[in-house]
Scaffold this motif. Structure first.
Motif, PDB file in Angstrom:
ATOM      1  N   PRO A  30       0.849  -1.183   0.000  1.00  0.00           N
ATOM      2  CA  PRO A  30       0.000   0.000   0.000  1.00  0.00           C
ATOM      3  C   PRO A  30       0.895   1.247   0.000  1.00  0.00           C
ATOM      4  CG  PRO A  30       0.159  -0.921   2.206  1.00  0.00           C
ATOM      5  CD  PRO A  30       0.910  -1.847   1.289  1.00  0.00           C
ATOM      6  N   GLY A  31       0.359   2.352  -0.381  1.00  0.00           N
ATOM      7  CA  GLY A  31       1.144   3.592  -0.352  1.00  0.00           C
ATOM      8  C   GLY A  31       1.972   3.791  -1.601  1.00  0.00           C
ATOM      9  N   ASP A  32       2.968   4.651  -1.488  1.00  0.00           N
ATOM     10  CA  ASP A  32       3.761   5.063  -2.639  1.00  0.00           C
ATOM     11  C   ASP A  32       5.075   4.316  -2.821  1.00  0.00           C
ATOM     12  OD1 ASP A  32       1.873   6.989  -3.266  1.00  0.00           O
ATOM     13  OD2 ASP A  32       2.807   8.493  -1.969  1.00  0.00           O
ATOM     14  N   GLY A  33       5.393   3.393  -1.935  1.00  0.00           N
ATOM     15  CA  GLY A  33       6.689   2.728  -2.007  1.00  0.00           C
ATOM     16  C   GLY A  33       6.810   1.753  -3.161  1.00  0.00           C
ATOM     17  N   TYR A  34       8.046   1.488  -3.549  1.00  0.00           N
ATOM     18  CA  TYR A  34       8.364   0.504  -4.581  1.00  0.00           C
ATOM     19  C   TYR A  34       8.696  -0.816  -3.906  1.00  0.00           C
ATOM     20  CZ  TYR A  34       8.822   4.433  -7.765  1.00  0.00           C
ATOM     21  OH  TYR A  34       8.572   5.546  -8.510  1.00  0.00           O
ATOM     22  N   LEU A  35       8.294  -1.912  -4.522  1.00  0.00           N
ATOM     23  CA  LEU A  35       8.606  -3.237  -4.015  1.00  0.00           C
ATOM     24  C   LEU A  35       9.594  -3.889  -4.973  1.00  0.00           C
ATOM     25  CD1 LEU A  35       7.982  -5.303  -1.803  1.00  0.00           C
ATOM     26  CD2 LEU A  35       6.174  -6.187  -3.265  1.00  0.00           C
ATOM     27  N   LEU A  36      10.719  -4.309  -4.441  1.00  0.00           N
ATOM     28  CA  LEU A  36      11.758  -4.926  -5.258  1.00  0.00           C
ATOM     29  C   LEU A  36      11.789  -6.427  -4.999  1.00  0.00           C
ATOM     30  CD1 LEU A  36      14.520  -2.304  -4.442  1.00  0.00           C
ATOM     31  CD2 LEU A  36      13.031  -2.363  -6.444  1.00  0.00           C
ATOM     32  N   PRO A  37      11.925  -7.246  -6.053  1.00  0.00           N
ATOM     33  CA  PRO A  37      12.016  -8.696  -5.849  1.00  0.00           C
ATOM     34  C   PRO A  37      13.187  -8.999  -4.921  1.00  0.00           C
ATOM     35  CG  PRO A  37      11.798  -8.193  -8.168  1.00  0.00           C
ATOM     36  CD  PRO A  37      12.022  -6.885  -7.464  1.00  0.00           C
ATOM     37  N   GLY A  38      12.987  -9.968  -4.084  1.00  0.00           N
ATOM     38  CA  GLY A  38      14.029 -10.322  -3.124  1.00  0.00           C
ATOM     39  C   GLY A  38      14.571 -11.708  -3.378  1.00  0.00           C
ATOM     40  N   GLN A  54       9.002 -12.736  -9.697  1.00  0.00           N
ATOM     41  CA  GLN A  54       8.927 -11.902 -10.898  1.00  0.00           C
ATOM     42  C   GLN A  54       8.341 -10.532 -10.558  1.00  0.00           C
ATOM     43  OE1 GLN A  54       6.547 -14.291 -13.545  1.00  0.00           O
ATOM     44  NE2 GLN A  54       8.038 -15.931 -13.601  1.00  0.00           N
ATOM     45  N   LYS A  55       8.921  -9.505 -11.120  1.00  0.00           N
ATOM     46  CA  LYS A  55       8.427  -8.135 -10.921  1.00  0.00           C
ATOM     47  C   LYS A  55       7.171  -7.934 -11.740  1.00  0.00           C
ATOM     48  CE  LYS A  55       9.814  -3.749  -9.694  1.00  0.00           C
ATOM     49  NZ  LYS A  55       8.854  -3.443  -8.665  1.00  0.00           N
ATOM     50  N   ARG A  56       6.178  -7.260 -11.146  1.00  0.00           N
ATOM     51  CA  ARG A  56       4.942  -6.927 -11.858  1.00  0.00           C
ATOM     52  C   ARG A  56       4.590  -5.478 -11.507  1.00  0.00           C
ATOM     53  NH1 ARG A  56      -0.022 -10.905 -11.392  1.00  0.00           N
ATOM     54  NH2 ARG A  56       1.250 -12.087 -12.821  1.00  0.00           N
ATOM     55  N   GLY A  57       5.137  -4.548 -12.241  1.00  0.00           N
ATOM     56  CA  GLY A  57       4.906  -3.134 -11.949  1.00  0.00           C
ATOM     57  C   GLY A  57       5.829  -2.646 -10.850  1.00  0.00           C
ATOM     58  N   GLU A  58       5.639  -1.385 -10.450  1.00  0.00           N
ATOM     59  CA  GLU A  58       6.519  -0.769  -9.461  1.00  0.00           C
ATOM     60  C   GLU A  58       6.210  -1.204  -8.032  1.00  0.00           C
ATOM     61  OE1 GLU A  58       6.009   3.383 -10.149  1.00  0.00           O
ATOM     62  OE2 GLU A  58       7.356   3.380 -11.868  1.00  0.00           O
ATOM     63  N   LYS A  59       4.963  -1.569  -7.765  1.00  0.00           N
ATOM     64  CA  LYS A  59       4.551  -1.846  -6.397  1.00  0.00           C
ATOM     65  C   LYS A  59       4.146  -3.288  -6.163  1.00  0.00           C
ATOM     66  CE  LYS A  59       1.808   1.252  -4.704  1.00  0.00           C
ATOM     67  NZ  LYS A  59       0.784   2.252  -4.475  1.00  0.00           N
ATOM     68  N   SER A  60       4.452  -4.169  -7.109  1.00  0.00           N
ATOM     69  CA  SER A  60       3.957  -5.540  -6.999  1.00  0.00           C
ATOM     70  C   SER A  60       4.957  -6.546  -7.569  1.00  0.00           C
ATOM     71  CB  SER A  60       2.628  -5.640  -7.751  1.00  0.00           C
ATOM     72  OG  SER A  60       2.115  -6.925  -7.720  1.00  0.00           O
ATOM     73  N   PHE A  78      11.594  -9.502   0.639  1.00  0.00           N
ATOM     74  CA  PHE A  78      11.522  -8.446  -0.372  1.00  0.00           C
ATOM     75  C   PHE A  78      12.140  -7.184   0.200  1.00  0.00           C
ATOM     76  CE2 PHE A  78       7.757 -11.115  -0.772  1.00  0.00           C
ATOM     77  CZ  PHE A  78       7.858 -11.534  -2.087  1.00  0.00           C
ATOM     78  N   LEU A  79      12.469  -6.262  -0.680  1.00  0.00           N
ATOM     79  CA  LEU A  79      13.000  -4.968  -0.255  1.00  0.00           C
ATOM     80  C   LEU A  79      12.081  -3.876  -0.778  1.00  0.00           C
ATOM     81  CD1 LEU A  79      15.402  -3.500   1.122  1.00  0.00           C
ATOM     82  CD2 LEU A  79      16.429  -3.331  -1.152  1.00  0.00           C
ATOM     83  N   SER A  80      11.796  -2.914   0.082  1.00  0.00           N
ATOM     84  CA  SER A  80      11.014  -1.746  -0.321  1.00  0.00           C
ATOM     85  C   SER A  80      11.866  -0.511  -0.112  1.00  0.00           C
ATOM     86  CB  SER A  80       9.736  -1.638   0.515  1.00  0.00           C
ATOM     87  OG  SER A  80       9.038  -0.451   0.204  1.00  0.00           O
ATOM     88  N   ASP A  81      11.581   0.535  -0.874  1.00  0.00           N
ATOM     89  CA  ASP A  81      12.346   1.770  -0.734  1.00  0.00           C
ATOM     90  C   ASP A  81      11.906   2.595   0.470  1.00  0.00           C
ATOM     91  OD1 ASP A  81       9.886   2.455  -1.892  1.00  0.00           O
ATOM     92  OD2 ASP A  81      10.744   4.218  -2.863  1.00  0.00           O
ATOM     93  N   GLN A  82      10.781   2.227   1.083  1.00  0.00           N
ATOM     94  CA  GLN A  82      10.320   2.943   2.266  1.00  0.00           C
ATOM     95  C   GLN A  82       9.456   2.044   3.144  1.00  0.00           C
ATOM     96  OE1 GLN A  82       6.731   5.666   1.315  1.00  0.00           O
ATOM     97  NE2 GLN A  82       8.100   5.806  -0.438  1.00  0.00           N
ATOM     98  N   TYR A  83       9.325   2.410   4.395  1.00  0.00           N
ATOM     99  CA  TYR A  83       8.519   1.657   5.338  1.00  0.00           C
ATOM    100  C   TYR A  83       7.053   1.810   4.938  1.00  0.00           C
ATOM    101  CZ  TYR A  83       7.474  -0.414   9.874  1.00  0.00           C
ATOM    102  OH  TYR A  83       7.056  -1.247  10.875  1.00  0.00           O
ATOM    103  N   PRO A  84       6.322   0.700   4.668  1.00  0.00           N
ATOM    104  CA  PRO A  84       4.944   0.822   4.187  1.00  0.00           C
ATOM    105  C   PRO A  84       3.999   1.351   5.274  1.00  0.00           C
ATOM    106  CG  PRO A  84       5.510  -1.486   4.498  1.00  0.00           C
ATOM    107  CD  PRO A  84       6.765  -0.697   4.742  1.00  0.00           C
ATOM    108  N   PRO A  85       2.944   2.079   4.876  1.00  0.00           N
ATOM    109  CA  PRO A  85       2.003   2.637   5.846  1.00  0.00           C
ATOM    110  C   PRO A  85       1.139   1.575   6.534  1.00  0.00           C
ATOM    111  CG  PRO A  85       1.252   3.079   3.624  1.00  0.00           C
ATOM    112  CD  PRO A  85       2.619   2.461   3.504  1.00  0.00           C
ATOM    113  N   SER A  86       1.027   0.382   5.944  1.00  0.00           N
ATOM    114  CA  SER A  86       0.286  -0.721   6.554  1.00  0.00           C
ATOM    115  C   SER A  86       0.853  -2.043   6.036  1.00  0.00           C
ATOM    116  CB  SER A  86      -1.216  -0.603   6.248  1.00  0.00           C
ATOM    117  OG  SER A  86      -1.451  -0.659   4.867  1.00  0.00           O
TER     118      SER A  86
END
Length: 128
Positions: A30-38, A54-60, A78-86
């Protein structure tokens, strides 16, 4: 640039009595963060080619499990560029596929991971 790198933990389990073939588990934030395959933790021998992320878009991302034995657990990071809001959003339409989502307390900022690793390293040196 990663504003607040965060490690996200997910466990996917075959809770049924028969093997599951071709399970796809979608993980998004959720939110604006990016999710990177881990990566998978402790992949069983022979499963390196049948489990993938497999990567599917910027957030999935999609965790593809070509074969999962009954009771078998795939542990994914997985790695995200920011702490998710939920909590992360995890979905799979197949029966007998269960997952444990990372809770807010299990989702760790990378700074916390590094601090814990350094503390453990110092402690192990004292024990020697």
């Amino acid at each position: 640039e990663l504003a607040e790198p965060t490690l996200i933990l997910i466990e996917i389990t075959n809770s049924g009595n028969v093997a599951i073939e071709k399970a796809e588990v979608e993980v998004s934030l959720p939110g604006d963060g990016y999710l990177l395959p881990g990566y998978f933790v402790r992949v069983p021998p022979g499963y390196e080619k049948v489990w993938s992320i497999q990567k599917r878009g910027e957030k999935s991302v999609v965790v593809v499990l070509e074969h999962v034995n009954p009771g078998q657990v795939a542990r994914v990071r997985f790695l995200s560029d920011q702490y998710p809001p939920s909590d992360p959003i995890v979905a799979c339409a197949m029966p007998n596929v269960e997952f444990v989502r990372a809770t807010r307390s299990e989702t760790m900022r990378m700074a916390e991971v590094v601090a814990l690793a350094m503390a453990a390293s110092r402690q192990s040196r004292r024990i020697r």
